[in-house]
Design an enzyme around this catalytic site. Structure first.
Site, PDB file in Angstrom:
ATOM      1  N   ASN A   1     -22.992   3.280 -41.672  1.00  0.00           N
ATOM      2  CA  ASN A   1     -23.157   2.592 -40.393  1.00  0.00           C
ATOM      3  C   ASN A   1     -21.833   2.068 -39.838  1.00  0.00           C
ATOM      4  O   ASN A   1     -20.994   1.599 -40.590  1.00  0.00           O
ATOM      5  CB  ASN A   1     -24.138   1.423 -40.548  1.00  0.00           C
ATOM      6  CG  ASN A   1     -25.530   1.895 -40.937  1.00  0.00           C
ATOM      7  OD1 ASN A   1     -25.951   2.979 -40.540  1.00  0.00           O
ATOM      8  ND2 ASN A   1     -26.225   1.100 -41.723  1.00  0.00           N
TER       9      ASN A   1
ATOM     10  N   ASN B   1      -6.437 -39.897 -24.135  1.00  0.00           N
ATOM     11  CA  ASN B   1      -6.771 -38.937 -23.077  1.00  0.00           C
ATOM     12  C   ASN B   1      -5.598 -38.009 -22.732  1.00  0.00           C
ATOM     13  O   ASN B   1      -5.778 -36.807 -22.601  1.00  0.00           O
ATOM     14  CB  ASN B   1      -7.256 -39.671 -21.822  1.00  0.00           C
ATOM     15  CG  ASN B   1      -8.540 -40.441 -22.090  1.00  0.00           C
ATOM     16  OD1 ASN B   1      -9.151 -40.282 -23.150  1.00  0.00           O
ATOM     17  ND2 ASN B   1      -8.939 -41.282 -21.148  1.00  0.00           N
TER      18      ASN B   1
ATOM     19  N   LYS C   1     -27.131   6.692 -45.295  1.00  0.00           N
ATOM     20  CA  LYS C   1     -26.559   6.058 -44.105  1.00  0.00           C
ATOM     21  C   LYS C   1     -25.106   5.625 -44.266  1.00  0.00           C
ATOM     22  O   LYS C   1     -24.696   5.148 -45.322  1.00  0.00           O
ATOM     23  CB  LYS C   1     -27.371   4.810 -43.714  1.00  0.00           C
ATOM     24  CG  LYS C   1     -28.779   5.073 -43.252  1.00  0.00           C
ATOM     25  CD  LYS C   1     -28.891   5.655 -41.846  1.00  0.00           C
ATOM     26  CE  LYS C   1     -28.350   4.792 -40.757  1.00  0.00           C
ATOM     27  NZ  LYS C   1     -29.245   3.728 -40.357  1.00  0.00           N
TER      28      LYS C   1
ATOM     29  N   SER D   1     -26.612   1.395 -46.121  1.00  0.00           N
ATOM     30  CA  SER D   1     -27.934   0.797 -45.967  1.00  0.00           C
ATOM     31  C   SER D   1     -28.487   0.474 -47.344  1.00  0.00           C
ATOM     32  O   SER D   1     -28.270   1.216 -48.301  1.00  0.00           O
ATOM     33  CB  SER D   1     -28.848   1.788 -45.251  1.00  0.00           C
ATOM     34  OG  SER D   1     -30.200   1.508 -45.560  1.00  0.00           O
TER      35      SER D   1
ATOM     36  N   GLU E   1     -20.002  -2.301 -34.338  1.00  0.00           N
ATOM     37  CA  GLU E   1     -21.173  -3.033 -33.833  1.00  0.00           C
ATOM     38  C   GLU E   1     -20.868  -4.528 -33.736  1.00  0.00           C
ATOM     39  O   GLU E   1     -21.282  -5.197 -32.784  1.00  0.00           O
ATOM     40  CB  GLU E   1     -22.368  -2.801 -34.747  1.00  0.00           C
ATOM     41  CG  GLU E   1     -22.896  -1.372 -34.658  1.00  0.00           C
ATOM     42  CD  GLU E   1     -23.920  -1.090 -35.750  1.00  0.00           C
ATOM     43  OE1 GLU E   1     -25.098  -1.367 -35.528  1.00  0.00           O
ATOM     44  OE2 GLU E   1     -23.529  -0.615 -36.828  1.00  0.00           O
TER      45      GLU E   1
ATOM     46  N   SER F   1     -15.348 -36.379 -33.815  1.00  0.00           N
ATOM     47  CA  SER F   1     -14.947 -34.992 -33.551  1.00  0.00           C
ATOM     48  C   SER F   1     -14.003 -34.439 -34.615  1.00  0.00           C
ATOM     49  O   SER F   1     -13.562 -33.297 -34.509  1.00  0.00           O
ATOM     50  CB  SER F   1     -14.294 -34.891 -32.164  1.00  0.00           C
ATOM     51  OG  SER F   1     -13.194 -35.768 -32.080  1.00  0.00           O
TER      52      SER F   1
ATOM     53  N   THR G   1     -19.886  11.010 -17.193  1.00  0.00           N
ATOM     54  CA  THR G   1     -20.288   9.994 -16.217  1.00  0.00           C
ATOM     55  C   THR G   1     -21.802   9.933 -16.359  1.00  0.00           C
ATOM     56  O   THR G   1     -22.446  10.952 -16.663  1.00  0.00           O
ATOM     57  CB  THR G   1     -19.900  10.359 -14.764  1.00  0.00           C
ATOM     58  OG1 THR G   1     -20.532  11.595 -14.419  1.00  0.00           O
ATOM     59  CG2 THR G   1     -18.386  10.505 -14.607  1.00  0.00           C
ATOM     60  N   HIS G   2     -22.339   8.750 -16.191  1.00  0.00           N
ATOM     61  CA  HIS G   2     -23.779   8.526 -16.421  1.00  0.00           C
ATOM     62  C   HIS G   2     -24.173   8.934 -17.837  1.00  0.00           C
ATOM     63  O   HIS G   2     -25.325   9.290 -18.086  1.00  0.00           O
ATOM     64  CB  HIS G   2     -24.634   9.299 -15.407  1.00  0.00           C
ATOM     65  CG  HIS G   2     -24.202   9.121 -13.991  1.00  0.00           C
ATOM     66  ND1 HIS G   2     -24.695   8.149 -13.154  1.00  0.00           N
ATOM     67  CD2 HIS G   2     -23.254   9.774 -13.256  1.00  0.00           C
ATOM     68  CE1 HIS G   2     -24.110   8.230 -11.967  1.00  0.00           C
ATOM     69  NE2 HIS G   2     -23.203   9.201 -12.002  1.00  0.00           N
TER      70      HIS G   2
HETATM   71  N1  ARG Z   1     -11.954 -36.772 -29.399  1.00  0.00           N
HETATM   72  C1  ARG Z   1     -11.689 -36.963 -28.023  1.00  0.00           C
HETATM   73  C2  ARG Z   1     -11.693 -35.631 -27.282  1.00  0.00           C
HETATM   74  O1  ARG Z   1     -11.607 -34.648 -27.919  1.00  0.00           O
HETATM   75  C3  ARG Z   1     -10.354 -37.585 -27.847  1.00  0.00           C
HETATM   76  C4  ARG Z   1     -10.211 -38.378 -26.590  1.00  0.00           C
HETATM   77  C5  ARG Z   1     -11.050 -39.564 -26.663  1.00  0.00           C
HETATM   78  N2  ARG Z   1     -10.781 -40.464 -25.611  1.00  0.00           N
HETATM   79  C6  ARG Z   1     -11.574 -41.493 -25.360  1.00  0.00           C
HETATM   80  N3  ARG Z   1     -11.231 -42.260 -24.404  1.00  0.00           N
HETATM   81  N4  ARG Z   1     -12.632 -41.716 -26.043  1.00  0.00           N
HETATM   82  O2  ARG Z   1     -11.846 -35.572 -26.102  1.00  0.00           O
END
Ligand code: ARG
Length: 460
Positions: free
Chosen positions: A285, A110, A283, A277, A290, A22, A155-156
């Site tokens: 825009n 965790n 144009k 454009s 948007e 990650s 309205t509408h």
């Molecule tokens: N990269 C993990 C997350 O974002 C970190 C926690 C991972 N914990 C584990 N027990 N694998 O949740």
């Protein structure tokens, strides 16, 4: 460096590693991870795990790493570590040797990641407060510039009654003020500290959780370790506030896009926030608006993503939760851009006063005034409504405004009409009659501008 591996016979499959890692996403949490680590080092020092000297060395190394990352936020991205926690720990061990290996005592990724992410979300909310404040300022300024500009209200999407353009602007300031309040409310539940929850059951070390929370600017420690390590309702709630805000911005953007069209022609957006454009030379825009309108889908998508990620998860932590960061980070980044671009659109917006007035004059928007005029003469409203409907039909057939009908033409529909009718049909007369709190009367709007400014000044 992997934080685990002792019990494994083989190295991870390459594709699995790519899937599992990650770091490309949670590198964004590097500063929070270091702040959390410094607080944790202090906590286990107080619990007797680290000596004062060890704490000092760890803190110095972490602080140095922090400033490196502050200068180069993308620094971790080039490394193959699993996540930001592994990256910080590896860099720490490289800096202080074996001592670095002590930091994770009593901590789990965790409770660590839940803490990092709460710190991150809190900072993002605070940044949105400032941006919302500026957007509200821009809306109030626009209201100030347009407090004498009469335009049609709809309205509408049909012309309904004349309003002041300022009243329109203040409607959006109200919405954004509520959005800020929603973020503030979410922030209360974001701002609690999971550290000390361990992997799921609580740490075995007698750390002072109140003190850790305080050190990190949290209001209190979390109360249940299973909940603290595995719930992400603080993310869902923050994304709900973000989505509500994005919904409001999309409505504002849509109004401006309509108003800027040749068909309305009531506003003109500045060249600096418009695009051309490649094919049609004439144009101009409203791309800024948007995109603001379009980003709403993506921001709401993040809310849906997060809600479905947490749905049905068994207690406690599951790796599914790693999917929490990308949507939140992206949604907040997009919302930030929307708010900042909006300020530029509003601050440079040109409102075409005479065209705005024409939309109010041309759409029979004063028909309600005419009905009220008849009511004042003692005619029951239902009956008056019918008489005015007929007068509007005559005017439409003749292709004129109500006030352009002669008194004879009017009296042929209802003989009770007299010359005073013309005063009631004047735009300003209609507005003046709406001097009610929350209404579009010029006095009411001036008071609303002043009150909005005052609330803005006293908001966080
Ligand atoms: N990269 C993990 C997350 O974002 C970190 C926690 C991972 N914990 C584990 N027990 N694998 O949740």
């Amino acid at each position: 460096m992997a934080l685990w591996g002792g019990r494994f016979e083989t190295k991870p499959d390459e594709l699995f590693k790519l899937f599992n890692d990650s770091l490309p996403v949670d590198a964004a949490l590097a500063l929070q991870d270091i702040d959390g680590s410094i607080a944790w080092a202090k906590a286990i020092h107080r619990a007797g795990v680290l000596s004062a000297d060890e704490l000092a060395r760890l803190t110095a190394a972490l602080t140095k790493l922090r400033s490196e990352i502050a200068d180069h936020p993308t620094l971790p991205l080039k490394d193959p570590d699993e996540d930001i926690h592994s990256w910080v720990e590896r860099r720490l061990i490289e800096a202080v040797g074996d001592l670095g290996k002590k930091l994770h005592t009593g901590r789990s990724r965790n409770d660590q990641v839940a803490t990092d992410f709460r710190l991150y979300v809190r900072a993002e909310i605070d940044a949105r407060f400032a941006e919302l404040k500026d957007a509200r300022r821009a809306l109030i300024d626009l209201a100030d510039r347009t407090k004498t500009v009469v335009t049609s209200g709809y309205t509408h999407l049909q012309r309904a009654q004349p309003i002041l353009f300022a009243h329109w602007a203040l409607a959006y300031q109200e919405m954004l003020e509520r959005d800020a309040a929603r973020f503030a409310d979410a922030r209360k539940r974001v701002n609690v500290c999971p550290l000390g929850s361990g992997a799921l059951a609580g740490t075995t070390y007698q750390v002072n959780r109140e003190q850790i929370a305080k050190d990190l600017g949290f209001d209190a420690p979390t109360r249940n370790s299973l909940d603290a390590t595995s719930d992400r309702d603080f993310v869902i709630e923050t994304l709900a506030a973000a989505s509500n805000c994005a919904i409001h911005l999309s409505r504002l953007a849509e109004d401006l896009i309509l108003f800027a069209s040749q068909e309305f022609g009531v506003v003109e957006m500045h060249d600096s926030v418009s695009s051309g454009s490649s094919l049609m030379p004439q144009k101009k825009n409203p791309d800024a608006c948007e995109l603001i309108r379009g980003k709403c889908g993506r921001i709401f998508g993040a809310l849906a993503t997060m809600s479905m990620t947490v749905k049905g998860l068994p207690l406690a932590y599951n790796k599914d939760l790693q999917e929490d960061k990308e949507p939140l980070i992206d949604a907040m980044r997009q919302l930030s851009m929307c708010l900042r671009v909006l300020v530029r659109v509003l601050d440079t917006l040109k409102v075409r006063e005479s065209r705005a007035r024409d939309t109010a004059l041309d759409g029979y928007a004063n028909a309600t005034e005419l009905a009220d005029y008849l009511v004042a003469k003692g005619i029951p409203f239902r009956e008056a409504h019918d008489v005015v409907g007929k007068l509007v039909r005559v005017a439409i057939t003749k292709q004129v405004r109500l006030e352009d009908l002669s008194i004879d033409e009017m009296r042929s529909v209802d003989a009770r009409v007299d010359n005073a009718v013309y005063q009631s049909l004047a735009l300003e007369a209609g507005l003046k009659r709406r001097e009610i709190a929350g209404g579009t009367g010029p006095g009411a709007v001036a008071a609303a501008i002043a009150a909005s400014r005052q609330r803005l000044a006293s908001s966080a």
